[in-house]
Structures are given as structure tokens and as C-alpha cells.
Scaffold this motif. Structure first.
Motif, mmCIF file in Angstrom:
data_model
loop_
_atom_site.group_PDB
_atom_site.id
_atom_site.type_symbol
_atom_site.label_atom_id
_atom_site.label_comp_id
_atom_site.label_asym_id
_atom_site.label_seq_id
_atom_site.Cartn_x
_atom_site.Cartn_y
_atom_site.Cartn_z
ATOM 1 N N GLY A 59 16.512 49.770 -106.087
ATOM 2 C CA GLY A 59 17.848 49.239 -105.887
ATOM 3 C C GLY A 59 18.583 48.885 -107.164
ATOM 4 N N MET A 60 17.917 48.961 -108.289
ATOM 5 C CA MET A 60 18.577 48.658 -109.561
ATOM 6 C C MET A 60 19.628 49.737 -109.799
ATOM 7 N N PRO A 61 20.889 49.334 -109.949
ATOM 8 C CA PRO A 61 21.977 50.310 -109.944
ATOM 9 C C PRO A 61 21.949 51.302 -111.105
ATOM 10 N N GLU A 62 21.560 50.894 -112.249
ATOM 11 C CA GLU A 62 21.541 51.814 -113.391
ATOM 12 C C GLU A 62 20.784 51.168 -114.545
ATOM 13 N N ASP A 63 20.668 51.936 -115.610
ATOM 14 C CA ASP A 63 19.840 51.487 -116.730
ATOM 15 C C ASP A 63 20.373 50.230 -117.404
ATOM 16 N N ARG A 64 21.569 49.866 -117.105
ATOM 17 C CA ARG A 64 22.118 48.650 -117.711
ATOM 18 C C ARG A 64 21.427 47.406 -117.157
ATOM 19 N N PHE A 65 20.765 47.561 -116.027
ATOM 20 C CA PHE A 65 20.080 46.447 -115.378
ATOM 21 C C PHE A 65 18.586 46.522 -115.686
ATOM 22 N N SER A 66 18.017 45.366 -116.008
ATOM 23 C CA SER A 66 16.572 45.294 -116.198
ATOM 24 C C SER A 66 16.078 43.940 -115.712
ATOM 25 N N ALA A 67 14.860 43.901 -115.243
ATOM 26 C CA ALA A 67 14.276 42.654 -114.749
ATOM 27 C C ALA A 67 12.859 42.530 -115.259
ATOM 28 N N LYS A 68 12.490 41.284 -115.526
ATOM 29 C CA LYS A 68 11.138 41.007 -115.996
ATOM 30 C C LYS A 68 10.578 39.795 -115.283
ATOM 31 N N MET A 69 9.273 39.759 -115.229
ATOM 32 C CA MET A 69 8.602 38.576 -114.690
ATOM 33 C C MET A 69 7.363 38.345 -115.560
ATOM 34 N N PRO A 70 7.537 37.655 -116.665
ATOM 35 C CA PRO A 70 6.434 37.479 -117.615
ATOM 36 C C PRO A 70 5.295 36.610 -117.090
ATOM 37 N N ASN A 71 5.613 35.742 -116.126
ATOM 38 C CA ASN A 71 4.567 34.916 -115.523
ATOM 39 C C ASN A 71 4.987 34.526 -114.107
ATOM 40 N N ALA A 72 4.122 33.843 -113.419
ATOM 41 C CA ALA A 72 4.357 33.540 -112.006
ATOM 42 C C ALA A 72 5.476 32.553 -111.771
ATOM 43 N N GLN A 80 23.096 44.645 -119.468
ATOM 44 C CA GLN A 80 23.546 44.931 -120.817
ATOM 45 C C GLN A 80 23.927 46.401 -120.957
ATOM 46 N N PRO A 81 25.190 46.727 -121.220
ATOM 47 C CA PRO A 81 26.336 45.839 -121.266
ATOM 48 C C PRO A 81 26.905 45.582 -119.882
ATOM 49 N N SER A 82 27.520 44.451 -119.687
ATOM 50 C CA SER A 82 28.094 44.125 -118.385
ATOM 51 C C SER A 82 29.442 44.821 -118.194
ATOM 52 N N GLU A 83 29.769 45.077 -116.917
ATOM 53 C CA GLU A 83 31.026 45.706 -116.549
ATOM 54 C C GLU A 83 31.664 44.893 -115.417
ATOM 55 N N PRO A 84 32.989 45.013 -115.273
ATOM 56 C CA PRO A 84 33.661 44.249 -114.203
ATOM 57 C C PRO A 84 33.061 44.501 -112.818
ATOM 58 N N ARG A 85 32.585 45.698 -112.547
ATOM 59 C CA ARG A 85 32.021 45.989 -111.222
ATOM 60 C C ARG A 85 30.679 45.311 -110.983
ATOM 61 N N ASP A 86 30.148 44.674 -112.001
ATOM 62 C CA ASP A 86 28.910 43.906 -111.816
ATOM 63 C C ASP A 86 29.201 42.512 -111.258
ATOM 64 N N SER A 87 30.460 42.162 -111.159
ATOM 65 C CA SER A 87 30.829 40.851 -110.627
ATOM 66 C C SER A 87 30.327 40.722 -109.203
ATOM 67 N N ALA A 88 29.578 39.659 -108.955
ATOM 68 C CA ALA A 88 28.925 39.479 -107.658
ATOM 69 C C ALA A 88 28.196 38.143 -107.681
ATOM 70 N N VAL A 89 27.590 37.820 -106.544
ATOM 71 C CA VAL A 89 26.659 36.695 -106.518
ATOM 72 C C VAL A 89 25.250 37.275 -106.533
ATOM 73 N N TYR A 90 24.446 36.816 -107.455
ATOM 74 C CA TYR A 90 23.071 37.311 -107.592
ATOM 75 C C TYR A 90 22.113 36.235 -107.086
ATOM 76 N N PHE A 91 21.284 36.635 -106.142
ATOM 77 C CA PHE A 91 20.318 35.712 -105.562
ATOM 78 C C PHE A 91 18.909 36.099 -105.975
ATOM 79 N N CYS A 92 18.126 35.086 -106.183
ATOM 80 C CA CYS A 92 16.691 35.232 -106.357
ATOM 81 C C CYS A 92 16.029 34.606 -105.132
#
Lengths: 112, 112
Positions: A59-72, A80-92
Motif C-alpha cells: 500500500g505504500m504509494p511510491e518510493d517517496r514513502f518509507s517506514a521503519k520499525m527499529p524496535n518493538a 521525502q520529498p513531500s507533495e501536496p497530494r500527501d496531505s491526509a490524516v495518518y494513523f498508526c
């Protein structure tokens, strides 16, 4: 328990800037999810981790998005880089042995 | 898309009346959950129903599942103003996975 903690709660940035969203899951939960919610697309699953390992990032829209979980107890979602279309509410969200997901309060991102 | 679709998109009722929301999906599921989202907040889990179950109750909530029709319904009895929120169904298509696809949601407004 404090529940799922997200920071920042609000972020306003300019196009091209790097954005980092942070999440602290509920202690003892072994699955963590990142979602994006917009009026147009609804609630979309971006990526989820199990035992700190990314299981599904389709579901990651493109290479500009990355996620990490270094620990529990910590995860980041970076744009990176952000664009206006990335405007949204992000939930964890996190879940334990069961399948109920516990959502954080969200980060409201506005990219100008 | 495997995304569930809720029906109606919006519902307005008087306090004390019952509210019924429906969710339809396209492929076989392992289980289905219902969540509530108050304006500007994260989602809160309401109830989970497995594919081999037909009905579940929790307080004023009643959920039914018809796998032959690929649909589920959420009934809130004796609604209250505090029930005003958006309601989402979430479906898991694979056993043993925690990947859920959320529907488009029903916005419920309960008038006092």
C-alpha cells in the motif's frame, strides 16, 4: 496504558520537505500498522509490521514513502520529498495476540 | 478492489431509533470487524465476527454476517446522540494475517 501514541499531532510543511511521523505502539503488541485517511480514498493500509519486520508494504504509494520499525516500541513513517497530494490524516495502529487493532489519534499532515 | 462498501453513506435518525448499516465485500473472508470513528479521532474497535458465525451481540450492537451474500450488517438499537460517528467495516481475506481492508464508512448522525 496510554494507548498508541503518535507525534506530531499536526504537521504543516512545504512541498519538497521531508516529513517524519512517529508512532509508539501499545506495549506488548507485536503488530503495527500505518494507514492514511483522505476524503477521496478513505482509509488505506500503507504498511504493516509483525515482530518489527515489514510484512506487507503493497500500500505504500511510491518510493517517496518509507517506514521503519527499529524496535518493538517505535516506528516511523517518512515522506521525502513531500507533495501536496500527501496531505491526509495518518494513523498508526497496533494489535496484540488478537486481531483487534488499537488506533492512535492520528497525525494531520498538510503539505503546502 | 477488495474494499468493503458500506451502505448507506450517510444516515440521520432520531435518538431512540434503531440504526442499521450494511457492508458488502467481494471475495471470501476469514473474518469481519466493525469500527467506529468519532470526528477527528482514531478508530475504535466495536466487534469481530468470524466467517463461521452468523450473528454476534455486544450491548446495544448486533452484527450479522451472510457469507453467501458477502454482506454484513451492524444494528445499533435505541440510539443515542453519543453514537454519532462514522462506522467502518474491515475485512480480512486470509487466515492468519492481520491485514484488514477498511470500507468507505457510514456517517451516522443521531439527533437529540
Amino acid at each position: 496504558d496510554a494507548g498508541v501514541i503518535q507525534s506530531p499531532r499536526h504537521e504543516v510543511t512545504e512541498m519538497g520537505q521531508e516529513v517524519t511521523l512517529r508512532c509508539k505502539p501499545i506495549s506488548g503488541h507485536n503488530s503495527l500498522f500505518w494507514y492514511r485517511q483522505t476524503m477521496m480514498r478513505g482509509l488505506e493500509l500503507l504498511i504493516y509490521f509483525n515482530n518489527n519486520v515489514p510484512i506487507d508494504d503493497s500500500g505504500m504509494p511510491e518510493d517517496r514513502f518509507s517506514a521503519k520499525m527499529p524496535n518493538a516500541s517505535f516506528s516511523t513513517l517518512k515522506i521525502q520529498p513531500s507533495e501536496p497530494r500527501d496531505s491526509a490524516v495518518y494513523f498508526c495502529a497496533s494489535s496484540g495476540p488478537g486481531e483487534t487493532q488499537y488506533f492512535g489519534p492520528g497525525t494531520r499532515l498538510l503539505v503546502l | 478492489s477488495q474494499q468493503g462498501e458500506e451502505d448507506p453513506q450517510a444516515l440521520s435518525i432520531q435518538e431512540g431509533e434503531n440504526a442499521t448499516m450494511n457492508c458488502s465485500y467481494k471475495t471470501s473472508i476469514n473474518n469481519l470487524q466493525w469500527y467506529r470513528q468519532n470526528s477527528g479521532r482514531g478508530l475504535v474497535h466495536l466487534i469481530l465476527i468470524r466467517s463461521n458465525e452468523r450473528e454476534k451481540h455486544s450491548g446495544r450492537l448486533r452484527v450479522t454476517l451472510d457469507t453467501s451474500k458477502k454482506s454484513s450488517s451492524l444494528l445499533i438499537t435505541a440510539s443515542r446522540a453519543a453514537d454519532t460517528a462514522s462506522y467502518f467495516c474491515a475485512t480480512a481475506f486470509t487466515s492468519g494475517t492481520y491485514k484488514y481492508i477498511f470500507g468507505t464508512g457510514t456517517r451516522l448522525k443521531v439527533l437529540a
